[in-house]
Write a protein that holds these residues in place. Sequence first.
Motif, PDB file in Angstrom:
ATOM      1  N   GLN A  65      20.882 -27.373  36.378  1.00  0.00           N
ATOM      2  CA  GLN A  65      21.741 -27.832  37.694  1.00  0.00           C
ATOM      3  C   GLN A  65      22.949 -26.895  38.061  1.00  0.00           C
ATOM      4  O   GLN A  65      23.921 -27.015  37.345  1.00  0.00           O
ATOM      5  CB  GLN A  65      22.161 -29.234  37.379  1.00  0.00           C
ATOM      6  CG  GLN A  65      21.027 -30.105  37.173  1.00  0.00           C
ATOM      7  CD  GLN A  65      21.405 -31.564  36.982  1.00  0.00           C
ATOM      8  OE1 GLN A  65      22.488 -32.050  37.593  1.00  0.00           O
ATOM      9  NE2 GLN A  65      20.866 -32.368  36.055  1.00  0.00           N
ATOM     10  N   ALA A 110      27.783 -27.375  42.798  1.00  0.00           N
ATOM     11  CA  ALA A 110      27.893 -27.039  44.090  1.00  0.00           C
ATOM     12  C   ALA A 110      29.027 -26.064  44.352  1.00  0.00           C
ATOM     13  O   ALA A 110      30.194 -26.490  43.904  1.00  0.00           O
ATOM     14  CB  ALA A 110      27.908 -28.622  44.761  1.00  0.00           C
ATOM     15  N   CYS A 111      29.079 -25.423  45.506  1.00  0.00           N
ATOM     16  CA  CYS A 111      30.127 -24.430  45.760  1.00  0.00           C
ATOM     17  C   CYS A 111      30.691 -24.673  47.261  1.00  0.00           C
ATOM     18  O   CYS A 111      30.112 -25.220  48.084  1.00  0.00           O
ATOM     19  CB  CYS A 111      29.726 -23.187  45.581  1.00  0.00           C
ATOM     20  SG  CYS A 111      29.286 -22.614  43.963  1.00  0.00           S
ATOM     21  N   HIS A 112      31.865 -24.642  47.377  1.00  0.00           N
ATOM     22  CA  HIS A 112      32.721 -24.887  48.713  1.00  0.00           C
ATOM     23  C   HIS A 112      33.770 -23.948  48.702  1.00  0.00           C
ATOM     24  O   HIS A 112      34.840 -24.134  47.636  1.00  0.00           O
ATOM     25  CB  HIS A 112      33.357 -26.324  48.741  1.00  0.00           C
ATOM     26  CG  HIS A 112      33.875 -26.403  50.190  1.00  0.00           C
ATOM     27  ND1 HIS A 112      33.660 -26.194  51.424  1.00  0.00           N
ATOM     28  CD2 HIS A 112      35.272 -26.483  50.122  1.00  0.00           C
ATOM     29  CE1 HIS A 112      34.446 -26.586  52.153  1.00  0.00           C
ATOM     30  NE2 HIS A 112      35.695 -26.723  51.636  1.00  0.00           N
TER      31      HIS A 112
END
Length: 740
Positions: free
Chosen positions: A48, A51-53
Amino acid sequence: FRSARIRIELSWQVEEKLLVKLPLDFVDVHPTPRDLKSYILEQSYLRQPFACHLPDLENRIDRSPCLSRLVYRPCMLMLLQAIGLVLILLVLSASFLATFFIGKVATNFVPSISFEVGSSQRTVRWSWFPVVIPTFFLTFSILVVVLKWVVIGRYPRNVGFQIPSGTYLRWWFVDRLMDLWELMVGQFILETKFIWLFYRLLGARLAWSVSVDGFIREFDLVSVGAGTSLEHQIRCRKFIPWGAGNGHGFGKAGLELRPIAIGDNCTVRGMLSPGVVVGDGTRVEKLSAVAEGAHIPSGVLATGSPAYNAGELDSAKKTPAREMLYLDLFKLLWLFQELYHFFGLFLVAQIILNEHLLPGWRYSSLLYWCLIVLLSNYFGITTSIILKWLLLGRPTKRRTAKSGLPRRMAKFACDYHYRLSTTALTAVSGPSKLWNVILMLHGLDIDFMSLTSAGWRSLGPSKCDFVKIRKSFVPNVSFDVDERKGKIEITESSLGYEVQIRSGVQISRSVIAPRSLVSESLVADSGQEMSFPSERKRITLQLVIELLQLAADLVLFLAFIPAFEVFNALVDNGSVLVALFGVAASVGTYALSLTLFASGMEVLMRVSPVAIREAVFAVYLSHARQSRPWSLSFLLYGTPFMKYWLRLMGARVDGELWYFGTKVYDLGMLHFADKTIVDDAHVAGHSVVFGNLSLKAVKVSGLVHPGCYISAGAVADGNEHGPWKVFMGFESTATADSSV
């Protein structure tokens, strides 16, 4: 061996594209393409990605147009950076002079015992040594803190700027100054509250209970929660390659800065890219690289490059706050104990050497102090052996079961003293079998056929009893020892550079690629032939190595003489201003001498007869590793001077190059293409398997991210590489088939 390199490339491509880490022996475990495909598909469903921001970057335009116009001109940039290099040397020189004067004044007020060493007319004061060393550490650290706030102030968040520019010039100055501080001071205060306080003064937001065992840069952008252990360097920067920065309005290469936030009770042993947010109770494994802007949830294991979610962690038992306080206090007290201990060793060395050198020889005093440093290091190794057996002893079930505060104190004391004792000795002993003897006396189960790195400072006395090595080539590797999981055993194997080995692993008749994580046992087919050198060749080469090492040590002593002459000519005239520049000139002269020494060793290695080339290479590499940091060549990183220095040393540089690599060897074998950036990477023109040397040309282009390893025959083509990528001498990455 070629097939082994192809397996390394395939493993990297699978991990990079599908987040699946193939086992090191996947060819044996999954012998057919169908089996391998099934394994990859099964594992890919379980991986998995985080998540990237990433917030938009602000294009940092220099506030001073005049400075910008000056920096954009190559000749003016070189002039400004040359002034910066001189200022850095003057800061170091000022620290030395302040230390001398403060120490001289302080010892007049501190009760001390003065006596003459023999009839040498040299007076020794018990308070001098323990006053001078802390004074230098304190003075240099204060100057670094002041200069950081004067030159930069606070590092801006989520900004990008062009290279070169005025903003880049200020960032570069502090970054180079920090490299020098880490060499002269930082490495001696890791894992203590002294380095915690230093980073706090520089602007880092660190909770009181944070353990710092790695260096930090861009300090204002770093925040770390309570109970977290930092075991890897933290850098909040990322280079932007040529062409990729057009969206930011850059005409050339660029640099971006983003914050890194780490929660409570985390363990960071891998690389965190800029913009990463780590949740509470998370562990980042070794040789892992968390992608830029990734948000890691709480309580998970992050592993791989790029890192992925490898599952939730069981809640770890927290160390009581009082126990941590006692441990931190013990570490501080142990540093002061080491000061007095080594002063005593220096004194014993002075008494032994007194009146045994030619008094009329011009350089007798220089030889005298060089021998004192070496002799005190030999005494330090002796006391290290004694400390190991007194404080740790031979491991038993009863002792290993008690992993409480007293044993943690004993481990720190033994490992720290060992690292300190080997600081100077590794530079002059190189690949000598003396280190096999020293490690044996510390409890390591090793034979004389095995080859190791000088000092092997990553091992430490606390781990020696849990490692067994037989007929193997084991360079600078890391052992992840757990006293409850048994020994690490390495038999008839060759390990690459910076391999990480988990506790209880057995490695037999295997070749391990550089920067690999070995978490499971590897036992190859007993019928497989291994490329061992014959006993006669091995003994002959070792004799040649020992003789060459003695000759190299003599030349290394001669390298001190130019700096000695400069020091005597400029420092002894009584003027403080002249002494300030004199000490800086002496340091610069010594750095130049070491650079010429390492370059001469490399030339000798390349032109030496094939029969003894491996022996010459072993001595060259050992001296290059130890002397190059002290040659201060890292001060040239990020300047046009580095390009010309590489060319002068024999490398081929086609055009523009911004070099920030950590290690670079075999310069005559290297080729850097136009518009190349190398950041914190290892670049060398050699590879060694079972001690057998291979020298081949290397080509590097594009942007090489931190942790990359490029060795003999490799061609690193393309736009960006890494992080943590290994190149081992076959077709270009840009043309390699990345499909599975």
